[in-house]
Design a protein around this motif. Sequence first.
Motif, mmCIF file in Angstrom:
data_model
loop_
_atom_site.group_PDB
_atom_site.id
_atom_site.type_symbol
_atom_site.label_atom_id
_atom_site.label_comp_id
_atom_site.label_asym_id
_atom_site.label_seq_id
_atom_site.Cartn_x
_atom_site.Cartn_y
_atom_site.Cartn_z
ATOM 1 N N PHE A 186 -2.270 2.430 6.346
ATOM 2 C CA PHE A 186 -1.807 2.033 5.269
ATOM 3 C C PHE A 186 -1.944 0.247 4.542
ATOM 4 O O PHE A 186 -2.878 0.167 3.708
ATOM 5 N N ASP A 215 2.118 1.567 -3.379
ATOM 6 C CA ASP A 215 1.099 2.555 -4.192
ATOM 7 C C ASP A 215 1.319 3.829 -4.176
ATOM 8 O O ASP A 215 1.170 4.830 -4.841
ATOM 9 N N GLN A 225 -5.625 -0.128 1.666
ATOM 10 C CA GLN A 225 -4.428 -0.783 0.562
ATOM 11 C C GLN A 225 -5.452 -0.388 -0.153
ATOM 12 O O GLN A 225 -4.950 -0.263 -1.400
ATOM 13 N N ALA A 267 0.883 -1.371 0.175
ATOM 14 C CA ALA A 267 -0.043 0.545 0.213
ATOM 15 C C ALA A 267 1.011 1.088 0.090
ATOM 16 O O ALA A 267 0.436 2.103 -0.828
ATOM 17 N N PHE A 302 -5.266 3.117 -1.532
ATOM 18 C CA PHE A 302 -3.797 3.437 -2.505
ATOM 19 C C PHE A 302 -3.484 2.633 -3.908
ATOM 20 O O PHE A 302 -3.396 2.809 -4.564
ATOM 21 N N ALA A 303 -4.113 1.355 -4.062
ATOM 22 C CA ALA A 303 -4.334 0.784 -5.196
ATOM 23 C C ALA A 303 -4.993 1.350 -5.979
ATOM 24 O O ALA A 303 -4.987 1.132 -6.858
#
Length: 364
Positions: free
Chosen positions: A281, A12, A285, A9, A288-289
């Motif tokens: 994070f 990313d 995840q 994460a 952020f992905a």
Amino acid sequence: MTLKPALSAYLDFMRFIAAFAVLLGHMDQDGLAMAWMPLSWFSHEAVIIFFVLSGFIIYYSTTSRASSWQQYAVARMSRIYSVALPAVLACVVLALWLSHQPGFDPARYSNYSPPAVWDTFSSLLFINESWLNATFVPLNDPYWSLCYEVWYYVIFGAFLFGGKRRRWWLVGAAALIAGPAILVLLPIWLLGAWLAASGRYASGWTAGRAWLGFLGPVALIVLINTTDVDGLIQSYLYENVSGFWRLDASQRFVTDHLIGLALCLHIAAYSSLPAAVQDFFARHQGVFASLAGFSFTLYLFHRPMTQLLGAWYPQPVGAIWQTALLALGILLACWAVSWGTEKQLSHWRCGFSRVLTPRSGVLS
């Protein structure tokens, strides 16, 4: 070694922030005053982040998933061409359209160049930065770094899958085609690959050492940027080393390598940060992905947008709300475009797989 969700994460997050920094920097360059946001000052350093992350991720994904050069080629070609081909074609069409507009003035667009068959062809072969080729994608100067990365992929693939007898011949041939400007920054990409290979991004550091390793590189990058030491070194070498100009986009290689080392330390220290930081994070995840999931499209499609907006609707210094809304609009536009580019990756994989690996699986 398995890549933990928290680190995945964070990588990313870094990838999106780097793409966003490039967008903000180019907005400022193209007449959309964005210097009020400090992240816009770091567009060059953001490219070095891409190189380190690319080396790290490509090494990790290739050694854990690809078992043949065909699978490696399918993975890399589908990833690159899913965005690069539409971006090049879109820029050519846009440049042709602009050139036929009444009162067209190419001086209003910093990256404008008349579309040419060779420029388009060499762009799709990623040899724009090779030796003295000096070809361009109209309205899309950021394309230069993709040409660097593609040849890093080729060199790495040749080494990994070339076999004992042919490995160095293939690496040498790829390096010869790539040329000095691309090769001089290759160690930065290899630093990322080395970090992934070493496994030194795992936890185990003391809290104090982890925070120092995590924040120290950030401070160093800010120091290099704000003191303009990279520009001073570049100017000195330009004036005193014959042919130095041939390095083109690699002329800051001295500080670029230092930044690459710092970024490796930054990533290595992350997994030893307090659990609260990593849990944040890990919990987000998916967010952020999703942001990283259109960062490649953002990188290759934003510059034509910033140039058009800057030429048609320039914003003065102090127009904070206007430029913030324009930045948001470009982000949303690139996200929408990504549904036709990198979000179609599976179709590109199937197409390349049918050509290169007709009887084997496709690398995911």
